[in-house]
Scaffold this active site. Sequence first.
Site, mmCIF file in Angstrom:
data_model
loop_
_atom_site.group_PDB
_atom_site.id
_atom_site.type_symbol
_atom_site.label_atom_id
_atom_site.label_comp_id
_atom_site.label_asym_id
_atom_site.label_seq_id
_atom_site.Cartn_x
_atom_site.Cartn_y
_atom_site.Cartn_z
ATOM 1 N N CYS A 168 77.907 93.185 89.632
ATOM 2 C CA CYS A 168 77.939 91.993 89.720
ATOM 3 C C CYS A 168 78.830 91.390 90.806
ATOM 4 O O CYS A 168 78.436 91.588 92.028
ATOM 5 C CB CYS A 168 78.294 91.203 88.443
ATOM 6 N N HIS A 201 74.436 93.385 84.753
ATOM 7 C CA HIS A 201 75.399 94.244 84.185
ATOM 8 C C HIS A 201 74.853 95.355 83.258
ATOM 9 O O HIS A 201 74.501 95.283 82.268
ATOM 10 C CB HIS A 201 75.971 93.413 83.132
ATOM 11 N N GLU A 256 76.113 97.881 82.012
ATOM 12 C CA GLU A 256 77.009 98.392 81.010
ATOM 13 C C GLU A 256 76.491 97.812 79.396
ATOM 14 O O GLU A 256 76.667 98.219 78.664
ATOM 15 C CB GLU A 256 78.331 98.106 81.283
#
Length: 543
Positions: free
Chosen positions: A381, A515, A517
Amino acid sequence: MTRYIFITGGVVSSLGKGLMAASLAALLQARGFRVRIRKFDPYLNVDPGTMSPYQHGEVYVTDDGAETDLDLGHYERFTGVSARQSDNVTQGRVYQTIIQRERRGDYLGATVQVIPHVTDEIKAFATADTEDLDFVLCEIGGTVGDIESLPFMEAIRQLHNDLDRGQSIFVHVTLVPYIAAAGELKTKPTQRSVRDLTSLGIQPDILLCRCEHPLPDSERKKIALFCNVRPEAVIPALDASSIYAVPHQYHAEGLDAEVLRAFGIKDAPAPKLERWDDIMDRQQNPEGEVTIGVVGKYVGLLDAYKSLYEALNHGGLANRVKVKVKWIDAELFEKGDDIVASLEPMHGILVPGGFGVRGSEGKIESVKFARERNVPFFGICLGMQMACIEGARNTAGIAEASTTEFGETSEPVVGLITEWMGKEGLQKRTADTDLGGTMRLGAYPAKLTGNSVVAGIYGSNDISERHRHRYEVNAGYRDRLEKGGLIFSGMSPDGTLPEIVERPDHPWFVGVQFHPELKSKPFDPHPLFASFIAAAVKQSRLV
Ligand code: GLN
């Protein structure tokens, strides 16, 4: 029949109720039940989107674009069930809904009150979209006794009464502190907390007692006697060696068996815990170690990067290595800290998501270091945006490259996005739009270039990942950045928004606008994290 498990906390905050809920859900799932976990937050913010990561930890984003509490990340990591907007409600949102309705005149002149209007709204939230589930676990944020959580306590008390007998239970998480001077575990705080709960009309069925030392049988019996539960329903919860050891540990202490017993379920299959065995085996028997430097801003509170930390660990599990994370404050490089000394020992450098100008030059310098030194680099990001600005300045000759997030610039390599196709049609923004809930949020598809590094990593050219940002890399700079070696290898399907950049001439250099994750799980590590850690393992053999 859908059954409800209401989870409350007592004595102190930070007892790990979220983890406890996630672990219990994982155990029920391992027995073949369909589960979903919901979080009720008593604060007045409409969602955690505008709360500082310093105060509240990370904002967890769901596929359907909700900005939610970080506990939803635990829920998803432990169960694999994708969280939704409808799985997190704050008191602020409840009131917002009610006040909007009141203004429309929907209450037809009635006096709008906490009971029944607020409690009805909470009950509606708890029971919505649950038809296809065996268990709904509802975690109430905060601690019993808080003024703020009272409407939620009242709502679950009513709901327990509304539902059929045996359709819902209460699990209360408490603390049994150890007083070193006396060499004793103390049960009084638990007794007090259960008394507070019963004064609200809630009698817990199961007590989960967090303790640092094993709970002697005598203390277990004492808690049972004073709190009106059976001794077997007093479950000790000692600190675990790792969060992924918690399901096994709770199972060994009989938590899932007690829950089934409280519901009167006698024929449930034994849990299949192979998934968790494999994770523990990988975690406890690593074949190496790598160190990843995360150059960010919120390094003072690790909850601010919760999912990131977990995803790096999952990458370690995939490669059977231990991942040591070194949190580095980007601002220190701007104040004269030696970047070479800090970053040289790293086997991989990651610049995570973030907001604001503070520390940005330190992040850009870190990208430069990784690029020049051929150290694996992962930008997420804001980290991807910094990689583009670094590339523009140092490999494409655009010395003034910047982002409009940091102020006016003659070279907006990253700029405010003012129009895009959102889930509710064309979205428009200006610089003055509200900050809350106005970012590109949630899952968006991307198309990857056929022979790119990332297409190889994903094993596919079509992906979907979660977003949370207001600014975008400006595709108008694509040709110049690509000439400098930074290739735009993933774009939005309409070709307008850059989603992924990479440097094919570098051992591992990937920047992503989304993102990844948020979707990584211990039993299903995200491919980008697995690949990044594999590159770090290679790097560790070089240095
Ligand atoms: N601040 C950047 C933006 O709004 C990046 C956000 C992020 O990293 N999540 O676009």
